[in-house]
Design an enzyme around this catalytic site. Sequence first.
Site, PDB file in Angstrom:
ATOM      1  N   SER A  13      -4.797 -11.576   5.073  1.00 41.07           N
ATOM      2  CA  SER A  13      -4.294 -11.738   6.444  1.00 41.07           C
ATOM      3  C   SER A  13      -3.148 -10.755   6.706  1.00 41.07           C
ATOM      4  O   SER A  13      -3.026 -10.224   7.813  1.00 41.07           O
ATOM      5  CB  SER A  13      -3.869 -13.185   6.719  1.00 41.07           C
ATOM      6  OG  SER A  13      -2.705 -13.514   6.024  1.00 41.07           O
ATOM      7  N   ASN A  14      -2.335 -10.489   5.695  1.00 37.89           N
ATOM      8  CA  ASN A  14      -1.282  -9.468   5.869  1.00 37.89           C
ATOM      9  C   ASN A  14      -1.899  -8.083   6.031  1.00 37.89           C
ATOM     10  O   ASN A  14      -1.451  -7.297   6.873  1.00 37.89           O
ATOM     11  CB  ASN A  14      -0.319  -9.483   4.679  1.00 37.89           C
ATOM     12  CG  ASN A  14       0.721 -10.567   4.802  1.00 37.89           C
ATOM     13  OD1 ASN A  14       1.617 -10.480   5.638  1.00 37.89           O
ATOM     14  ND2 ASN A  14       0.591 -11.619   3.995  1.00 37.89           N
ATOM     15  N   LEU A  85      -2.616  -9.269  -7.047  1.00 34.05           N
ATOM     16  CA  LEU A  85      -2.140 -10.117  -8.144  1.00 34.05           C
ATOM     17  C   LEU A  85      -2.051  -9.418  -9.498  1.00 34.05           C
ATOM     18  O   LEU A  85      -1.546 -10.002 -10.450  1.00 34.05           O
ATOM     19  CB  LEU A  85      -3.013 -11.370  -8.242  1.00 34.05           C
ATOM     20  CG  LEU A  85      -3.015 -12.193  -6.935  1.00 34.05           C
ATOM     21  CD1 LEU A  85      -3.831 -13.464  -7.070  1.00 34.05           C
ATOM     22  CD2 LEU A  85      -1.596 -12.524  -6.469  1.00 34.05           C
ATOM     23  N   LEU A  87      -0.549  -6.530 -12.130  1.00 29.93           N
ATOM     24  CA  LEU A  87       0.681  -5.749 -12.299  1.00 29.93           C
ATOM     25  C   LEU A  87       0.372  -4.268 -12.064  1.00 29.93           C
ATOM     26  O   LEU A  87      -0.623  -3.744 -12.562  1.00 29.93           O
ATOM     27  CB  LEU A  87       1.203  -5.954 -13.724  1.00 29.93           C
ATOM     28  CG  LEU A  87       2.562  -5.352 -14.049  1.00 29.93           C
ATOM     29  CD1 LEU A  87       3.664  -6.034 -13.236  1.00 29.93           C
ATOM     30  CD2 LEU A  87       2.861  -5.472 -15.538  1.00 29.93           C
ATOM     31  N   ASN A 102       5.961  -4.209  -1.977  1.00 28.77           N
ATOM     32  CA  ASN A 102       5.262  -5.485  -2.148  1.00 28.77           C
ATOM     33  C   ASN A 102       5.894  -6.510  -1.224  1.00 28.77           C
ATOM     34  O   ASN A 102       7.072  -6.399  -0.869  1.00 28.77           O
ATOM     35  CB  ASN A 102       5.434  -5.957  -3.603  1.00 28.77           C
ATOM     36  CG  ASN A 102       4.790  -7.311  -3.871  1.00 28.77           C
ATOM     37  OD1 ASN A 102       3.649  -7.571  -3.469  1.00 28.77           O
ATOM     38  ND2 ASN A 102       5.523  -8.197  -4.539  1.00 28.77           N
ATOM     39  N   HIS A 104       6.665 -10.617  -1.147  1.00 30.95           N
ATOM     40  CA  HIS A 104       6.686 -11.811  -1.992  1.00 30.95           C
ATOM     41  C   HIS A 104       7.050 -13.016  -1.122  1.00 30.95           C
ATOM     42  O   HIS A 104       7.987 -12.940  -0.317  1.00 30.95           O
ATOM     43  CB  HIS A 104       7.718 -11.633  -3.121  1.00 30.95           C
ATOM     44  CG  HIS A 104       7.655 -12.756  -4.099  1.00 30.95           C
ATOM     45  ND1 HIS A 104       6.680 -12.849  -5.064  1.00 30.95           N
ATOM     46  CD2 HIS A 104       8.416 -13.868  -4.234  1.00 30.95           C
ATOM     47  CE1 HIS A 104       6.852 -13.967  -5.750  1.00 30.95           C
ATOM     48  NE2 HIS A 104       7.902 -14.599  -5.263  1.00 30.95           N
TER      49      HIS A 104
END
Length: 188
Positions: A13-14, A85, A87, A102, A104
Amino acid sequence: MKRIAIFASGTGSNARKIVEYFKDHPKIEVSLIVSNNKEAKVLDMAHRHNIPTMILNKALLKDRDYILEKFSIFPIDFIVLAGFLLLVPKYLVDAFPKNIVNIHPALLPKYGGKGMYGMNVHKAVKDSGERETGITIHYVNEHYDEGGIIFQASCPVLPEDSPETIAKNVLKLEHEFFAKTIENVLLD
Ligand code: GAR
């Protein structure tokens, strides 16, 4: 043109908000959507918008030569993690200095680190009796959720709020601020 690659593992959605925000932007475009999950809904969204996609598994993501060659073909200037998700490997951080961000879903440095994603974060916030939570947009380094903070916004947590309610309120903040913050960073 600054060309963004969005990395996302899930719903996206972002990612969708960012794509919509930069559609017709004179200086910034989303030119690639990368996912580690071939079933991710974010890929359907990318196809609807005619944005090229790339599926990466953990092993491919570690393959420096493969990835850097692909990214130079597109080419990519900036990477946005939007619910990604895995790294980010060190070679990629080094190849895109100050050019990976990123989002969060909490107020870092609280509730960050390995395993702290999605509902895990909101459940931890609820269990700790926090009175507020929010979002953090930050630069990415080779550790989870540890790069320099660019932007934070907060929202209250009411005693009656469930983790799902908290998630909804936080996602609203993400949708409101993520694309604008990316634009500010890129045009700075
Ligand atoms: C977002 O809330 C984002 O902050 C979170 O995943 C969600 C993705 O939602 N990211 C993390 O938890 C990273 N540690 P979306 O797929 O609907 O954009």
